[in-house]
Motif scaffolding. Structure first.
Motif, short mmCIF file in Angstrom:
data_model
loop_
_atom_site.label_atom_id
_atom_site.label_comp_id
_atom_site.label_asym_id
_atom_site.label_seq_id
_atom_site.Cartn_x
_atom_site.Cartn_y
_atom_site.Cartn_z
N UNK A 60 0.83 -1.21 0.00
CA UNK A 60 0.00 0.00 0.00
C UNK A 60 0.87 1.26 0.00
N UNK A 61 1.95 1.25 0.77
CA UNK A 61 2.86 2.40 0.80
C UNK A 61 3.48 2.62 -0.59
N UNK A 62 3.91 1.52 -1.23
CA UNK A 62 4.48 1.63 -2.57
C UNK A 62 3.45 2.18 -3.55
N UNK A 63 2.24 1.68 -3.48
CA UNK A 63 1.17 2.16 -4.37
C UNK A 63 0.96 3.66 -4.22
N UNK A 64 0.90 4.14 -2.99
CA UNK A 64 0.66 5.57 -2.74
C UNK A 64 1.82 6.42 -3.24
N UNK A 65 3.04 5.89 -3.14
CA UNK A 65 4.21 6.61 -3.68
C UNK A 65 4.11 6.75 -5.20
N UNK A 66 3.59 5.71 -5.85
CA UNK A 66 3.45 5.77 -7.31
C UNK A 66 2.39 6.79 -7.71
N UNK A 67 1.27 6.80 -7.00
CA UNK A 67 0.24 7.81 -7.30
C UNK A 67 0.82 9.21 -7.13
N UNK A 68 1.59 9.40 -6.08
CA UNK A 68 2.18 10.73 -5.82
C UNK A 68 3.15 11.10 -6.92
N UNK A 69 4.00 10.17 -7.32
CA UNK A 69 4.96 10.44 -8.39
C UNK A 69 4.26 10.71 -9.72
N UNK A 70 3.10 10.10 -9.91
CA UNK A 70 2.32 10.30 -11.14
C UNK A 70 1.48 11.57 -11.08
#
Length: 272
Positions: A151-161
């Motif tokens: 979940x932490x990784x997923x949220x980092x990807x949304x933020x980077x996107x």
């Protein structure tokens, strides 16, 4: 009077023996907080019997999200943690709760989705591009929503996107990886998974990997001891024995040897 003293002496002695026995039993139990991916993939079921046979210790596993696992460690409720969220783990160590973090293995994250790939993410150049396409497509994205490493990784990807995960198709379910996969499969939406759990569940799913690869989706795991200065009464000896075993030649080889459906799930990464 003599008999009463003898009886009292017997009771005291029995109590002492019970306490010694209970302590000895506790000293052989190691409490491990770890991610659901290490359990759902079958890795722990493969490794722990071998460790226990080698050492005589018994490992009690609490499989949960990385955030909760680290919280259990910070509260002194477990003897060590095995997690996969580098930033959160660094904070855990810097805050004085964890010591001697060791990178023991890695796999990677994959973006799973329907076989017809309705969001057309397969030709994406990055995970961020794939996520952006999903958000714009109107197709569901099922998030674990449980403060896990995934979940932490997923949220980092949304933020980077530069995408806020509040679009109509976004659903945070607060579940472990296995249940999240089954829900995403039922809804025929997309989700982010560690590759190991996906392979273990592949036979139950009508989904496939629609995007993978790249540094963004790397998924390293660490084992971290709990600081004895903060919690001296934990089973530090047992925790160290398990950590040492995982980085030993035997432990690392076993990690590499673990396969599901003929596929290697984890790559051992410890370097002496």
């Amino acid at each position: 009077m003599l008999k009463m003293k003898q009886l009292l002496g017997f009771v005291v002695a029995a109590g002492m023996l019970f306490n010694i026995s209970a302590y000895a039993q506790d000293a052989k139990v190691i409490k491990l907080a770890t991610t659901t991916s290490t359990e759902n993939s079958g890795l722990l079921g493969y490794l722990l019997p071998k460790f226990e046979a080698d050492t005589g210790y018994q490992v009690q596993v609490i499989a949960t999200g990385t955030g909760k696992a680290l919280k259990l460690g910070s509260q002194g409720d477990v003897d060590l943690v095995m997690t996969h969220a580098p930033n959160a783990e660094a904070k855990f160590v810097n805050d004085g709760f964890g010591v001697e973090p060791r990178g023991i293995m890695e796999n990677d994250f994959v973006v799973l989705g329907p076989k017809n790939d309705p969001a057309k993410i397969r030709d994406s150049k990055s995970a961020e591009e794939a996520f952006t396409k999903i958000a714009k497509s109107g197709v569901a994205f099922i998030s674990r929503g449980d403060d896990s490493g995934t979940n932490k990784k997923e949220l980092l990807i949304w933020k980077a996107a530069d995408v806020k995960p509040d679009f109509a198709g976004y659903k945070a379910v607060g579940q472990g990886m296995g249940k999240t996969l089954l829900m995403a499969n039922e809804m025929q939406g997309y989700t982010l998974s560690d590759r190991g759990t996906y392979i273990a569940y592949k036979g139950k799913l009508d989904m496939q990997i629609d995007f993978d690869g790249g540094k963004t989706l790397a998924n390293p795991y660490q084992v971290i001891l709990i600081n004895s200065a903060k919690y001296p009464d934990l089973n530090h000896k047992g925790a160290r024995a398990f950590s040492d075993w995982l980085i030993s030649d035997k432990g690392q080889q076993l990690i590499n040897d673990f396969k599901v459906q003929g596929q290697q799930l984890f790559k051992a990464t410890y370097h002496k």
